[in-house]
Motif scaffolding. Structure first.
Motif, PDB file in Angstrom:
ATOM      1  N   SER A  33       0.827  -1.211   0.000  1.00  0.00           N
ATOM      2  CA  SER A  33       0.000   0.000   0.000  1.00  0.00           C
ATOM      3  C   SER A  33       0.857   1.254   0.000  1.00  0.00           C
ATOM      4  O   SER A  33       0.566   2.221  -0.722  1.00  0.00           O
ATOM      5  CB  SER A  33      -0.923   0.002   1.229  1.00  0.00           C
ATOM      6  OG  SER A  33      -1.791  -1.116   1.212  1.00  0.00           O
ATOM      7  N   ALA A  34       1.918   1.248   0.797  1.00  0.00           N
ATOM      8  CA  ALA A  34       2.811   2.409   0.871  1.00  0.00           C
ATOM      9  C   ALA A  34       3.481   2.668  -0.477  1.00  0.00           C
ATOM     10  O   ALA A  34       3.551   3.809  -0.944  1.00  0.00           O
ATOM     11  CB  ALA A  34       3.870   2.179   1.946  1.00  0.00           C
ATOM     12  N   ILE A  35       3.934   1.597  -1.129  1.00  0.00           N
ATOM     13  CA  ILE A  35       4.632   1.739  -2.418  1.00  0.00           C
ATOM     14  C   ILE A  35       3.683   2.227  -3.505  1.00  0.00           C
ATOM     15  O   ILE A  35       3.982   3.188  -4.227  1.00  0.00           O
ATOM     16  CB  ILE A  35       5.264   0.389  -2.836  1.00  0.00           C
ATOM     17  CG1 ILE A  35       6.391   0.025  -1.874  1.00  0.00           C
ATOM     18  CG2 ILE A  35       5.801   0.469  -4.276  1.00  0.00           C
ATOM     19  CD1 ILE A  35       6.921  -1.380  -2.057  1.00  0.00           C
ATOM     20  N   PHE A  36       2.527   1.586  -3.611  1.00  0.00           N
ATOM     21  CA  PHE A  36       1.617   1.909  -4.712  1.00  0.00           C
ATOM     22  C   PHE A  36       0.920   3.251  -4.518  1.00  0.00           C
ATOM     23  O   PHE A  36       0.469   3.856  -5.492  1.00  0.00           O
ATOM     24  CB  PHE A  36       0.584   0.795  -4.899  1.00  0.00           C
ATOM     25  CG  PHE A  36       1.092  -0.342  -5.725  1.00  0.00           C
ATOM     26  CD1 PHE A  36       0.834  -0.402  -7.090  1.00  0.00           C
ATOM     27  CD2 PHE A  36       1.863  -1.345  -5.161  1.00  0.00           C
ATOM     28  CE1 PHE A  36       1.324  -1.433  -7.861  1.00  0.00           C
ATOM     29  CE2 PHE A  36       2.371  -2.386  -5.922  1.00  0.00           C
ATOM     30  CZ  PHE A  36       2.101  -2.428  -7.278  1.00  0.00           C
ATOM     31  N   SER A  37       0.844   3.737  -3.299  1.00  0.00           N
ATOM     32  CA  SER A  37       0.269   5.071  -3.072  1.00  0.00           C
ATOM     33  C   SER A  37       1.174   6.164  -3.627  1.00  0.00           C
ATOM     34  O   SER A  37       0.729   7.287  -3.881  1.00  0.00           O
ATOM     35  CB  SER A  37       0.047   5.294  -1.575  1.00  0.00           C
ATOM     36  OG  SER A  37       1.286   5.325  -0.877  1.00  0.00           O
ATOM     37  N   LEU A  38       2.451   5.837  -3.844  1.00  0.00           N
ATOM     38  CA  LEU A  38       3.413   6.819  -4.343  1.00  0.00           C
ATOM     39  C   LEU A  38       3.720   6.679  -5.830  1.00  0.00           C
ATOM     40  O   LEU A  38       4.235   7.608  -6.453  1.00  0.00           O
ATOM     41  CB  LEU A  38       4.729   6.688  -3.559  1.00  0.00           C
ATOM     42  CG  LEU A  38       4.678   7.030  -2.071  1.00  0.00           C
ATOM     43  CD1 LEU A  38       5.995   6.656  -1.401  1.00  0.00           C
ATOM     44  CD2 LEU A  38       4.375   8.504  -1.857  1.00  0.00           C
ATOM     45  N   GLY A 181      -2.977  -3.108  -3.699  1.00  0.00           N
ATOM     46  CA  GLY A 181      -2.225  -2.285  -4.641  1.00  0.00           C
ATOM     47  C   GLY A 181      -3.108  -1.274  -5.344  1.00  0.00           C
ATOM     48  O   GLY A 181      -2.745  -0.092  -5.471  1.00  0.00           O
ATOM     49  N   THR A 182      -4.282  -1.723  -5.781  1.00  0.00           N
ATOM     50  CA  THR A 182      -5.197  -0.836  -6.505  1.00  0.00           C
ATOM     51  C   THR A 182      -5.833   0.205  -5.583  1.00  0.00           C
ATOM     52  O   THR A 182      -5.969   1.372  -5.952  1.00  0.00           O
ATOM     53  CB  THR A 182      -6.304  -1.648  -7.207  1.00  0.00           C
ATOM     54  OG1 THR A 182      -5.716  -2.673  -8.003  1.00  0.00           O
ATOM     55  CG2 THR A 182      -7.162  -0.755  -8.091  1.00  0.00           C
ATOM     56  N   ILE A 183      -6.234  -0.231  -4.389  1.00  0.00           N
ATOM     57  CA  ILE A 183      -6.834   0.696  -3.423  1.00  0.00           C
ATOM     58  C   ILE A 183      -5.882   1.846  -3.102  1.00  0.00           C
ATOM     59  O   ILE A 183      -6.258   3.029  -3.122  1.00  0.00           O
ATOM     60  CB  ILE A 183      -7.205  -0.036  -2.114  1.00  0.00           C
ATOM     61  CG1 ILE A 183      -8.411  -0.958  -2.323  1.00  0.00           C
ATOM     62  CG2 ILE A 183      -7.507   0.960  -0.991  1.00  0.00           C
ATOM     63  CD1 ILE A 183      -9.720  -0.250  -2.531  1.00  0.00           C
ATOM     64  N   SER A 184      -4.641   1.504  -2.804  1.00  0.00           N
ATOM     65  CA  SER A 184      -3.670   2.538  -2.432  1.00  0.00           C
ATOM     66  C   SER A 184      -3.291   3.409  -3.621  1.00  0.00           C
ATOM     67  O   SER A 184      -3.091   4.617  -3.477  1.00  0.00           O
ATOM     68  CB  SER A 184      -2.424   1.899  -1.816  1.00  0.00           C
ATOM     69  OG  SER A 184      -1.861   0.938  -2.682  1.00  0.00           O
ATOM     70  N   TYR A 185      -3.186   2.803  -4.813  1.00  0.00           N
ATOM     71  CA  TYR A 185      -2.881   3.583  -6.018  1.00  0.00           C
ATOM     72  C   TYR A 185      -4.007   4.583  -6.288  1.00  0.00           C
ATOM     73  O   TYR A 185      -3.757   5.754  -6.571  1.00  0.00           O
ATOM     74  CB  TYR A 185      -2.710   2.641  -7.214  1.00  0.00           C
ATOM     75  CG  TYR A 185      -2.167   3.309  -8.459  1.00  0.00           C
ATOM     76  CD1 TYR A 185      -0.811   3.311  -8.739  1.00  0.00           C
ATOM     77  CD2 TYR A 185      -3.019   3.959  -9.360  1.00  0.00           C
ATOM     78  CE1 TYR A 185      -0.300   3.926  -9.878  1.00  0.00           C
ATOM     79  CE2 TYR A 185      -2.530   4.576 -10.497  1.00  0.00           C
ATOM     80  CZ  TYR A 185      -1.171   4.553 -10.756  1.00  0.00           C
ATOM     81  OH  TYR A 185      -0.684   5.183 -11.882  1.00  0.00           O
ATOM     82  N   ALA A 186      -5.248   4.103  -6.194  1.00  0.00           N
ATOM     83  CA  ALA A 186      -6.400   4.981  -6.439  1.00  0.00           C
ATOM     84  C   ALA A 186      -6.528   6.061  -5.375  1.00  0.00           C
ATOM     85  O   ALA A 186      -7.011   7.173  -5.661  1.00  0.00           O
ATOM     86  CB  ALA A 186      -7.678   4.141  -6.493  1.00  0.00           C
ATOM     87  N   SER A 187      -6.095   5.759  -4.152  1.00  0.00           N
ATOM     88  CA  SER A 187      -6.185   6.753  -3.075  1.00  0.00           C
ATOM     89  C   SER A 187      -5.353   7.994  -3.391  1.00  0.00           C
ATOM     90  O   SER A 187      -5.660   9.092  -2.924  1.00  0.00           O
ATOM     91  CB  SER A 187      -5.709   6.141  -1.748  1.00  0.00           C
ATOM     92  OG  SER A 187      -4.289   5.993  -1.725  1.00  0.00           O
ATOM     93  N   HIS A 188      -4.309   7.809  -4.182  1.00  0.00           N
ATOM     94  CA  HIS A 188      -3.456   8.943  -4.566  1.00  0.00           C
ATOM     95  C   HIS A 188      -4.279  10.013  -5.290  1.00  0.00           C
ATOM     96  O   HIS A 188      -4.063  11.212  -5.080  1.00  0.00           O
ATOM     97  CB  HIS A 188      -2.330   8.449  -5.481  1.00  0.00           C
ATOM     98  CG  HIS A 188      -1.290   9.486  -5.782  1.00  0.00           C
ATOM     99  ND1 HIS A 188      -0.053   9.510  -5.169  1.00  0.00           N
ATOM    100  CD2 HIS A 188      -1.303  10.550  -6.633  1.00  0.00           C
ATOM    101  CE1 HIS A 188       0.641  10.530  -5.627  1.00  0.00           C
ATOM    102  NE2 HIS A 188      -0.086  11.178  -6.519  1.00  0.00           N
ATOM    103  N   MET A 189      -5.217   9.555  -6.124  1.00  0.00           N
ATOM    104  CA  MET A 189      -6.058  10.491  -6.858  1.00  0.00           C
ATOM    105  C   MET A 189      -7.302  10.886  -6.069  1.00  0.00           C
ATOM    106  O   MET A 189      -7.564  12.068  -5.847  1.00  0.00           O
ATOM    107  CB  MET A 189      -6.486   9.884  -8.200  1.00  0.00           C
ATOM    108  CG  MET A 189      -5.424   9.941  -9.279  1.00  0.00           C
ATOM    109  SD  MET A 189      -4.143   8.693  -9.108  1.00  0.00           S
ATOM    110  CE  MET A 189      -4.965   7.289  -9.865  1.00  0.00           C
TER     111      MET A 189
END
Length: 245
Positions: A33-38, A181-189
């Motif tokens: 989560s930490a990696i994919f959020s960035l 991975g998808t949840i954290s990536y999408a949280s960025h936006m």
């Protein structure tokens, strides 16, 4: 939003999602989560995630070495050809001016960041790792060359990330890799950049119109304060969800 805020929100969003959807979460899931959020900010050469893969002080050192080495080489090649010190000095001075105006530090970081992922993809290919790992690495190799907040900040990038992670998950049996991975990536936006004044182009490349639900200016005192408040609200939501279970 700042990189550390994106990282914190990505982790908190994953924890909240795991509670809501009753998906087991582990320390490894939090790392994912930490990696994919960035990752969306790979299109920004000076971001935290870019600095993680290629340290800024190292890239600046390499930049200086390239500039100095190129200038010395031009001088000696020029003086070898015409055997005139003053003419060679003028040629070298012009070359320095042209090279330093074209070869910027940010450009160098983009090149090396891409090369890191391309090299990784190449290594994976030669050790016969499944193709989805290679495609994922090559996709990340394109991010540094994209305009900031373009494709990497769109719905289509989220869909592609989910698809690739799902295939990797099926091949490796890593539980819930695509979910976190998808949840954290999408949280960025959706829990971050969409609340800034610049907004995000959610439907890029169909439309490059940036959607904004806020007015935050990244780096300002007020924005930094609201980021802290938002993180606290997310923590409270998680605590409330745990109590309600």
């Amino acid at each position: 939003m700042r990189g550390k805020t994106h990282c914190t929100i990505g982790i908190l969003a994953s924890i909240q999602a795991s509670i809501i959807f009753k998906v087991p979460i582990s320390l490894f899931s939090l790392m994912i989560s930490a990696i994919f959020s960035l990752l969306p900010d790979l299109d920004e050469p000076n971001s935290i995630v870019s600095d993680f893969f290629f340290k800024k002080n190292i890239s600046k050192f390499i930049y200086k070495i390239i500039i100095y080495t190129t200038n010395i080489a031009i001088f000696f090649i020029s003086i070898k050809i015409n055997n005139n010190f003053y003419f060679s000095s003028i040629i070298t001075f012009i070359a320095i001016f042209v090279i330093e105006s074209k070869l910027t530090h940010n450009l160098l970081r983009k090149v090396f960041l891409s090369l890191i992922f391309i090299l990784l993809a190449t290594c994976l290919y030669f050790v016969k790792i499944p193709i989805y790992f290679i495609i994922f690495c090559l996709m990340l190799a394109t991010f540094p060359w994209m305009k900031h907040r373009s494709f990497s900040h769109s719905m289509f990038s989220i869909i592609i990330i989910y698809f690739l992670l799902k295939q990797i998950e099926l091949l490796t049996n890593i539980s819930n890799l695509s979910f976190f991975g998808t949840i954290s990536y999408a949280s960025h936006m959706f829990l971050g950049d969409i609340f800034t004044k610049q907004g995000v182009p959610l439907f890029y490349p169909i439309s490059d119109k940036k959607i904004s639900l806020g007015f935050l200016r990244v780096g300002s005192f007020f924005s930094n304060l609201l980021e802290i408040v938002f993180v606290i609200v997310l923590v409270i939501c998680i605590i409330y969800s745990i109590i309600k279970i």
